[in-house]
Write a protein that holds these residues in place. Sequence first.
Motif, PDB file in Angstrom:
ATOM      1  N   GLY A  70      84.510  18.551  57.423  1.00  0.00           N
ATOM      2  CA  GLY A  70      83.270  19.035  58.010  1.00  0.00           C
ATOM      3  C   GLY A  70      82.917  20.452  57.615  1.00  0.00           C
ATOM      4  N   ILE A  71      81.730  20.835  58.028  1.00  0.00           N
ATOM      5  CA  ILE A  71      81.198  22.173  57.778  1.00  0.00           C
ATOM      6  C   ILE A  71      80.638  22.699  59.093  1.00  0.00           C
ATOM      7  N   ILE A  72      80.922  23.940  59.404  1.00  0.00           N
ATOM      8  CA  ILE A  72      80.330  24.605  60.565  1.00  0.00           C
ATOM      9  C   ILE A  72      79.434  25.721  60.037  1.00  0.00           C
ATOM     10  N   LEU A  73      78.166  25.678  60.430  1.00  0.00           N
ATOM     11  CA  LEU A  73      77.188  26.685  60.005  1.00  0.00           C
ATOM     12  C   LEU A  73      76.782  27.512  61.219  1.00  0.00           C
ATOM     13  N   ASN A  74      76.854  28.819  61.090  1.00  0.00           N
ATOM     14  CA  ASN A  74      76.518  29.726  62.182  1.00  0.00           C
ATOM     15  C   ASN A  74      75.261  30.519  61.825  1.00  0.00           C
ATOM     16  N   TYR A  75      74.270  30.441  62.717  1.00  0.00           N
ATOM     17  CA  TYR A  75      72.994  31.102  62.501  1.00  0.00           C
ATOM     18  C   TYR A  75      72.739  32.141  63.579  1.00  0.00           C
ATOM     19  N   ASP A  76      72.089  33.209  63.213  1.00  0.00           N
ATOM     20  CA  ASP A  76      71.602  34.210  64.154  1.00  0.00           C
ATOM     21  C   ASP A  76      70.084  34.053  64.156  1.00  0.00           C
ATOM     22  N   TRP A  77      69.611  33.135  64.998  1.00  0.00           N
ATOM     23  CA  TRP A  77      68.213  32.738  64.916  1.00  0.00           C
ATOM     24  C   TRP A  77      67.723  32.255  66.273  1.00  0.00           C
ATOM     25  N   PRO A  78      67.165  33.147  67.047  1.00  0.00           N
ATOM     26  CA  PRO A  78      66.705  32.783  68.391  1.00  0.00           C
ATOM     27  C   PRO A  78      65.323  32.135  68.389  1.00  0.00           C
ATOM     28  N   GLU A  79      65.239  30.896  67.927  1.00  0.00           N
ATOM     29  CA  GLU A  79      63.975  30.151  67.924  1.00  0.00           C
ATOM     30  C   GLU A  79      64.047  29.043  68.963  1.00  0.00           C
ATOM     31  N   SER A  80      63.023  28.216  68.994  1.00  0.00           N
ATOM     32  CA  SER A  80      62.975  27.142  69.980  1.00  0.00           C
ATOM     33  C   SER A  80      63.949  26.022  69.630  1.00  0.00           C
ATOM     34  N   GLU A  81      64.292  25.237  70.630  1.00  0.00           N
ATOM     35  CA  GLU A  81      65.225  24.129  70.446  1.00  0.00           C
ATOM     36  C   GLU A  81      64.695  23.114  69.431  1.00  0.00           C
ATOM     37  N   ASN A  82      63.387  22.820  69.471  1.00  0.00           N
ATOM     38  CA  ASN A  82      62.817  21.853  68.531  1.00  0.00           C
ATOM     39  C   ASN A  82      62.970  22.317  67.091  1.00  0.00           C
ATOM     40  N   THR A  83      62.741  23.587  66.838  1.00  0.00           N
ATOM     41  CA  THR A  83      62.902  24.116  65.493  1.00  0.00           C
ATOM     42  C   THR A  83      64.360  24.014  65.059  1.00  0.00           C
ATOM     43  N   HIS A  84      65.265  24.271  65.971  1.00  0.00           N
ATOM     44  CA  HIS A  84      66.692  24.158  65.662  1.00  0.00           C
ATOM     45  C   HIS A  84      67.054  22.726  65.290  1.00  0.00           C
ATOM     46  N   LYS A  85      66.579  21.767  66.085  1.00  0.00           N
ATOM     47  CA  LYS A  85      66.899  20.359  65.809  1.00  0.00           C
ATOM     48  C   LYS A  85      66.371  19.930  64.451  1.00  0.00           C
ATOM     49  N   GLU A  86      65.117  20.285  64.159  1.00  0.00           N
ATOM     50  CA  GLU A  86      64.521  19.914  62.881  1.00  0.00           C
ATOM     51  C   GLU A  86      65.271  20.563  61.716  1.00  0.00           C
ATOM     52  N   THR A  87      65.621  21.820  61.870  1.00  0.00           N
ATOM     53  CA  THR A  87      66.367  22.518  60.820  1.00  0.00           C
ATOM     54  C   THR A  87      67.725  21.864  60.625  1.00  0.00           C
ATOM     55  N   ALA A  88      68.389  21.512  61.722  1.00  0.00           N
ATOM     56  CA  ALA A  88      69.704  20.875  61.620  1.00  0.00           C
ATOM     57  C   ALA A  88      69.598  19.537  60.884  1.00  0.00           C
ATOM     58  N   ILE A  89      68.611  18.733  61.221  1.00  0.00           N
ATOM     59  CA  ILE A  89      68.451  17.433  60.556  1.00  0.00           C
ATOM     60  C   ILE A  89      68.118  17.621  59.085  1.00  0.00           C
ATOM     61  N   TYR A  90      67.189  18.520  58.818  1.00  0.00           N
ATOM     62  CA  TYR A  90      66.771  18.775  57.432  1.00  0.00           C
ATOM     63  C   TYR A  90      67.951  19.262  56.589  1.00  0.00           C
ATOM     64  N   ASN A  91      68.656  20.259  57.078  1.00  0.00           N
ATOM     65  CA  ASN A  91      69.772  20.833  56.332  1.00  0.00           C
ATOM     66  C   ASN A  91      70.937  19.858  56.206  1.00  0.00           C
TER      67      ASN A  91
END
Length: 150
Positions: A70-91
């Motif tokens: 596996g891979i663990i990715l750590n972000y410093d990005w205080p955005e909305s939950e929806n943006t996080h979910k979409e980014t996670a799926i896309y990435n």
Amino acid sequence: MRQMIKFLLFSLMVLLFLSGCNANNESQDIFQYKDSFVGDNSAVGNIVNQLQSGEHLVGFELKTKEKPYGIILNYDWPESENTHKETAIYNATFLFALVQNVDWITFNFDNQEYTITKEKLQESYGVELSEFKNEDELRKFTEEFLKKYK
């Protein structure tokens, strides 16, 4: 002798310029890392830095001691939950398509954590992600999928 030095310096500057242009073009083609492995720190790093929100990535860990990898990715990005979910799926889509042996990816966004498995994501898509041959094709496919679930 003086003209020879000028010629050598000029030639060196031209070579450096051309090398710089070539390096920029290569870094834009994320599919040059297709068929990488979780253990290839350099390839995984180059991939994640080119993905969405790469500018917010503060670090990553590769879990290669035992399967599933596996891979663990750590972000410093205080955005909305929806943006996080979409980014996670896309990435995750891109990482699963490019990295052969990755089975799961955890995304840490400040106070949100998402873990996505390759098996579940491919099940949702109904396709084998490793079949994609270029960035445009995969990007369009992923964006269409995300539009359906907004």
